[in-house]
Motif scaffolding. Structure first.
Motif, PDB file in Angstrom:
ATOM      1  N   VAL A  44       0.626  -1.183   0.098  1.00  0.00           N
ATOM      2  CA  VAL A  44      -0.082  -0.190   0.013  1.00  0.00           C
ATOM      3  C   VAL A  44       1.136   1.449  -0.189  1.00  0.00           C
ATOM      4  O   VAL A  44       1.553   1.159   0.478  1.00  0.00           O
ATOM      5  CB  VAL A  44      -1.594   0.204   1.125  1.00  0.00           C
ATOM      6  N   PHE A  45       0.346   2.466  -0.460  1.00  0.00           N
ATOM      7  CA  PHE A  45       0.903   3.906  -0.532  1.00  0.00           C
ATOM      8  C   PHE A  45       0.180   4.465  -0.449  1.00  0.00           C
ATOM      9  O   PHE A  45      -1.246   4.829  -0.864  1.00  0.00           O
ATOM     10  CB  PHE A  45       1.568   4.199  -2.121  1.00  0.00           C
ATOM     11  N   ARG A  46       0.657   5.308   0.321  1.00  0.00           N
ATOM     12  CA  ARG A  46      -0.508   6.243   1.471  1.00  0.00           C
ATOM     13  C   ARG A  46       0.696   8.062   0.951  1.00  0.00           C
ATOM     14  O   ARG A  46       1.627   8.095   1.466  1.00  0.00           O
ATOM     15  CB  ARG A  46      -1.230   5.811   2.798  1.00  0.00           C
ATOM     16  N   PHE A  47      -0.975   8.779   0.543  1.00  0.00           N
ATOM     17  CA  PHE A  47      -0.536   9.955   0.169  1.00  0.00           C
ATOM     18  C   PHE A  47      -1.083  10.933   0.515  1.00  0.00           C
ATOM     19  O   PHE A  47      -2.325  10.936   0.333  1.00  0.00           O
ATOM     20  CB  PHE A  47      -0.660   9.953  -1.819  1.00  0.00           C
ATOM     21  N   GLU A  48      -0.277  11.800   2.117  1.00  0.00           N
ATOM     22  CA  GLU A  48      -1.350  12.331   2.532  1.00  0.00           C
ATOM     23  C   GLU A  48      -0.521  13.694   2.775  1.00  0.00           C
ATOM     24  O   GLU A  48       0.521  13.570   2.696  1.00  0.00           O
ATOM     25  CB  GLU A  48      -1.203  11.829   3.985  1.00  0.00           C
ATOM     26  N   ARG A  49      -1.574  14.806   2.762  1.00  0.00           N
ATOM     27  CA  ARG A  49      -0.667  16.445   3.055  1.00  0.00           C
ATOM     28  C   ARG A  49      -0.124  16.519   4.017  1.00  0.00           C
ATOM     29  O   ARG A  49      -0.704  15.994   4.980  1.00  0.00           O
ATOM     30  CB  ARG A  49      -2.176  17.821   2.787  1.00  0.00           C
ATOM     31  N   ALA A  50       0.944  17.117   3.666  1.00  0.00           N
ATOM     32  CA  ALA A  50       1.955  17.819   4.709  1.00  0.00           C
ATOM     33  C   ALA A  50       1.921  18.679   5.013  1.00  0.00           C
ATOM     34  O   ALA A  50       3.757  19.643   3.558  1.00  0.00           O
ATOM     35  CB  ALA A  50       3.416  16.872   4.925  1.00  0.00           C
ATOM     36  N   GLY A  51       1.479  19.563   4.861  1.00  0.00           N
ATOM     37  CA  GLY A  51       1.858  21.493   4.516  1.00  0.00           C
ATOM     38  C   GLY A  51       1.106  21.597   2.869  1.00  0.00           C
ATOM     39  O   GLY A  51       0.323  21.127   2.586  1.00  0.00           O
ATOM     40  N   ASN A  52       2.707  21.944   2.352  1.00  0.00           N
ATOM     41  CA  ASN A  52       2.833  22.220   0.463  1.00  0.00           C
ATOM     42  C   ASN A  52       3.292  20.871   0.230  1.00  0.00           C
ATOM     43  O   ASN A  52       2.844  21.085  -1.087  1.00  0.00           O
ATOM     44  CB  ASN A  52       3.607  23.831   0.253  1.00  0.00           C
ATOM     45  N   GLY A  53       3.480  20.089   1.327  1.00  0.00           N
ATOM     46  CA  GLY A  53       3.927  19.340   0.169  1.00  0.00           C
ATOM     47  C   GLY A  53       3.269  17.699   0.478  1.00  0.00           C
ATOM     48  O   GLY A  53       2.113  17.310   1.040  1.00  0.00           O
ATOM     49  N   THR A  54       3.354  16.381   0.549  1.00  0.00           N
ATOM     50  CA  THR A  54       3.297  15.641   0.902  1.00  0.00           C
ATOM     51  C   THR A  54       3.958  14.039   1.578  1.00  0.00           C
ATOM     52  O   THR A  54       4.832  13.935   1.279  1.00  0.00           O
ATOM     53  CB  THR A  54       3.338  14.668  -0.517  1.00  0.00           C
ATOM     54  N   THR A  55       3.022  13.565   2.267  1.00  0.00           N
ATOM     55  CA  THR A  55       3.809  12.117   3.224  1.00  0.00           C
ATOM     56  C   THR A  55       3.854  11.139   2.695  1.00  0.00           C
ATOM     57  O   THR A  55       2.144  10.875   2.356  1.00  0.00           O
ATOM     58  CB  THR A  55       3.483  12.684   4.736  1.00  0.00           C
ATOM     59  N   VAL A  56       4.782  11.039   1.953  1.00  0.00           N
ATOM     60  CA  VAL A  56       5.170   9.407   1.279  1.00  0.00           C
ATOM     61  C   VAL A  56       4.853   8.258   2.266  1.00  0.00           C
ATOM     62  O   VAL A  56       5.878   8.695   2.566  1.00  0.00           O
ATOM     63  CB  VAL A  56       4.824   9.481   0.369  1.00  0.00           C
ATOM     64  N   THR A  57       4.143   7.242   2.226  1.00  0.00           N
ATOM     65  CA  THR A  57       4.238   6.060   3.116  1.00  0.00           C
ATOM     66  C   THR A  57       4.071   4.588   1.852  1.00  0.00           C
ATOM     67  O   THR A  57       3.191   4.637   1.403  1.00  0.00           O
ATOM     68  CB  THR A  57       3.324   5.836   4.952  1.00  0.00           C
ATOM     69  N   TRP A  58       4.946   3.601   2.684  1.00  0.00           N
ATOM     70  CA  TRP A  58       5.390   2.219   1.714  1.00  0.00           C
ATOM     71  C   TRP A  58       4.890   1.431   2.428  1.00  0.00           C
ATOM     72  O   TRP A  58       6.072   1.531   3.704  1.00  0.00           O
ATOM     73  CB  TRP A  58       6.760   2.577   0.700  1.00  0.00           C
ATOM     74  N   VAL A  59       4.014   0.690   2.918  1.00  0.00           N
ATOM     75  CA  VAL A  59       3.747  -0.622   3.352  1.00  0.00           C
ATOM     76  C   VAL A  59       4.175  -1.851   2.723  1.00  0.00           C
ATOM     77  O   VAL A  59       2.577  -1.550   2.189  1.00  0.00           O
ATOM     78  CB  VAL A  59       2.537  -0.173   4.116  1.00  0.00           C
TER      79      VAL A  59
END
Length: 205
Positions: free
Chosen positions: A121-136
């Motif tokens: 699973v790849f999750r893409f979550e807003r982090a300010g003006n960017g994106t936190t990408v999580t690879w599981v």
């Protein structure tokens, strides 16, 4: 004496097998990074398997490997199947579910040199003006994997590849976001300049 030695070896072997059996039956490897780019830009590099080889250490270009693509990028069923003549590696990765640009769910099948099916699973979550990408990645630990885990930290080994892949994905995404922003700014500047030029021409007449 020999019988005692053999008996001792047998007891140790049984104890070791018993210890392996107590190892966790499942595994989970997870890593994250924050990217200075919109989620849709990062998502596009992950959801198109033609582009995954540009950042993933698992699918980097290999002249001994044949890749076969199917389906439409970023849609359920899009897949890449690979077969390597060099190390007899064979497998397939398929998009199982999409929720753009927030999450992408994949099914990872290993055929050779061993058989296994893992969820990714790849999750893409807003982090300010960017994106936190999580690879599981999650899956089942068979006896062989349990035995290997006694001697090697698989989370550390595979996690290091995740970290390297995310670092490259971060660089590519930020470069792409910068290019898109520059193109948008240039287009906006041209649009703003056009009416002025038209007015000037009309006034001259």
């Amino acid at each position: 004496m020999l019988k005692k030695i053999l008996l001792g070896v047998a007891v140790a072997l049984v104890a070791f097998i018993g210890f392996i059996a107590t190892r966790p039956s499942t595994f989970k490897i997870e890593r994250s990074t924050t990217v200075s780019a919109p989620a849709d830009v990062v998502y596009a590099l992950v959801a198109d398997f033609h582009k995954v080889g540009t950042w993933s250490p698992f699918l980097k270009p290999d002249p001994t490997r044949t890749d076969t693509y199917a389906g439409t990028p970023a849609t359920v069923g899009h897949s890449i199947a690979w077969a390597s003549s060099d190390n007899a590696a064979e497998g397939k990765m398929t998009i199982a579910a999409v929720n753009p640009p927030e999450q992408l769910q994949l099914e990872l099948e290993f055929i050779k040199p061993f058989k296994a099916t893992n969820g990714t699973v790849f999750r893409f979550e807003r982090a300010g003006n960017g994106t936190t990408v999580t690879w599981v990645m999650t899956g089942q630990n068979g006896f062989l994997n349990k035995a290997v885990s006694v001697f090697m930290d698989m989370d550390k080994l595979v996690g290091a590849d995740f970290e390297a892949g995310l670092a490259t994905l971060k660089n590519l995404s930020e470069a792409e976001a910068k290019k898109l922003a520059e193109a948008k700014a240039a287009a906006q500047a041209a649009a703003n300049a056009a009416p002025n030029g038209t007015v000037a021409s009309d006034t001259a007449r």
